[in-house]
Design an enzyme around this catalytic site. Structure first.
Site, PDB file in Angstrom:
ATOM      1  N   PRO A  16     -15.615  34.217  45.166  1.00  0.00           N
ATOM      2  CA  PRO A  16     -14.487  34.346  44.240  1.00  0.00           C
ATOM      3  C   PRO A  16     -13.372  33.331  44.461  1.00  0.00           C
ATOM      4  O   PRO A  16     -13.017  33.023  45.596  1.00  0.00           O
ATOM      5  CB  PRO A  16     -13.982  35.771  44.506  1.00  0.00           C
ATOM      6  N   ASN A  17     -12.890  32.825  43.349  1.00  0.00           N
ATOM      7  CA  ASN A  17     -11.734  31.909  43.284  1.00  0.00           C
ATOM      8  C   ASN A  17     -12.035  30.476  43.731  1.00  0.00           C
ATOM      9  O   ASN A  17     -11.152  29.622  43.671  1.00  0.00           O
ATOM     10  CB  ASN A  17     -10.529  32.464  44.090  1.00  0.00           C
ATOM     11  N   ARG A  69      -5.530  26.466  42.816  1.00  0.00           N
ATOM     12  CA  ARG A  69      -5.056  27.525  43.720  1.00  0.00           C
ATOM     13  C   ARG A  69      -4.518  26.905  45.019  1.00  0.00           C
ATOM     14  O   ARG A  69      -5.153  26.033  45.613  1.00  0.00           O
ATOM     15  CB  ARG A  69      -6.186  28.522  44.032  1.00  0.00           C
ATOM     16  N   TYR A  77      -5.958  24.480  50.018  1.00  0.00           N
ATOM     17  CA  TYR A  77      -7.314  24.108  49.569  1.00  0.00           C
ATOM     18  C   TYR A  77      -7.406  22.693  48.990  1.00  0.00           C
ATOM     19  O   TYR A  77      -8.506  22.260  48.635  1.00  0.00           O
ATOM     20  CB  TYR A  77      -7.810  25.140  48.543  1.00  0.00           C
ATOM     21  N   ASN A  89     -20.191  29.595  50.854  1.00  0.00           N
ATOM     22  CA  ASN A  89     -18.782  29.896  51.067  1.00  0.00           C
ATOM     23  C   ASN A  89     -18.518  31.216  50.338  1.00  0.00           C
ATOM     24  O   ASN A  89     -18.227  31.221  49.141  1.00  0.00           O
ATOM     25  CB  ASN A  89     -17.890  28.790  50.508  1.00  0.00           C
ATOM     26  N   ALA A 106     -13.380  35.225  49.826  1.00  0.00           N
ATOM     27  CA  ALA A 106     -12.801  36.472  50.349  1.00  0.00           C
ATOM     28  C   ALA A 106     -13.874  37.460  50.797  1.00  0.00           C
ATOM     29  O   ALA A 106     -13.636  38.273  51.706  1.00  0.00           O
ATOM     30  CB  ALA A 106     -11.898  37.106  49.297  1.00  0.00           C
ATOM     31  N   GLU A 120     -22.635  28.473  56.873  1.00  0.00           N
ATOM     32  CA  GLU A 120     -21.384  28.997  56.319  1.00  0.00           C
ATOM     33  C   GLU A 120     -20.386  27.845  56.213  1.00  0.00           C
ATOM     34  O   GLU A 120     -20.271  27.046  57.148  1.00  0.00           O
ATOM     35  CB  GLU A 120     -20.858  30.063  57.286  1.00  0.00           C
ATOM     36  N   HIS A 157     -16.257  26.867  54.958  1.00  0.00           N
ATOM     37  CA  HIS A 157     -14.928  27.225  54.452  1.00  0.00           C
ATOM     38  C   HIS A 157     -14.114  25.963  54.287  1.00  0.00           C
ATOM     39  O   HIS A 157     -14.135  25.091  55.169  1.00  0.00           O
ATOM     40  CB  HIS A 157     -14.209  28.192  55.402  1.00  0.00           C
ATOM     41  N   ARG A 177      -5.838  30.976  60.464  1.00  0.00           N
ATOM     42  CA  ARG A 177      -5.078  31.680  59.430  1.00  0.00           C
ATOM     43  C   ARG A 177      -4.889  33.167  59.801  1.00  0.00           C
ATOM     44  O   ARG A 177      -4.895  33.509  60.978  1.00  0.00           O
ATOM     45  CB  ARG A 177      -5.764  31.477  58.074  1.00  0.00           C
TER      46      ARG A 177
END
Ligand code: DQA
Length: 144
Positions: free
Chosen positions: A9-10, A17, A22, A74, A77, A98, A100, A107
């Protein structure tokens, strides 16, 4: 040899965003980076998939069974919440990396757990969209 890049998502909103986190490159840039890396590292095909829906991501992982050699994921969330995505990756047993965009380790506390990562053999984080190229390189090295 083919690869499937899955975005949660996103991720379609990159470039818009939180650009301080990002970056300003767009989702089209992300797709282009993956396709170019696919050529560079010897993949015959790289499909880039994105969904805002957990079940659709699980469906895409299940559909990859028997047709996809490697996955870059990725989960966004859902990284931090989805046992369903973890179980799907385990179910198909396709080698997965994976990725990111941001440095998740640096974070918030709630980003420190990665369920999907438990089914991945490598993790790339904090390299921006270039991290997708790195992840595809790791995947190609693993599959050869
Ligand atoms: C992300 C990090 C996640 O914590 C976040 O929810 C995202 C993107 C990243 O690529 O840095 O949506 O996966």
């Amino acid at each position: 040899m083919n690869a499937l890049v899955i975005n949660g998502p996103n991720i379609n909103m990159v470039g818009i965003r939180e650009p301080n986190i990002y970056g300003r490159e767009t989702y089209d840039d992300l797709v282009r980076i993956c396709k170019e890396a696919g050529n560079e590292f010897g993949f015959d095909d790289v499909e880039v998939f994105q969904s805002n829906h957990e079940g659709s991501i699980i469906d895409r992982i299940q559909d990859a069974y028997g047709t996809v050699d490697g996955i870059v994921i990725n989960p966004a969330a859902y990284t931090h919440t989805s046992i369903g995505i973890l179980d799907a990756l385990k179910a198909v047993s396709i080698p997965a990396v994976e990725v990111h965009i941001s440095a998740v380790d640096e974070r918030e506390d709630f980003r420190q757990v990665s369920y999907a990562g438990m089914a991945c053999f490598a993790r790339v984080a904090g390299e921006g969209l270039a991290g997708y190229r790195h992840a595809l390189q790791l995947l190609a090295d693993h599959l050869k």
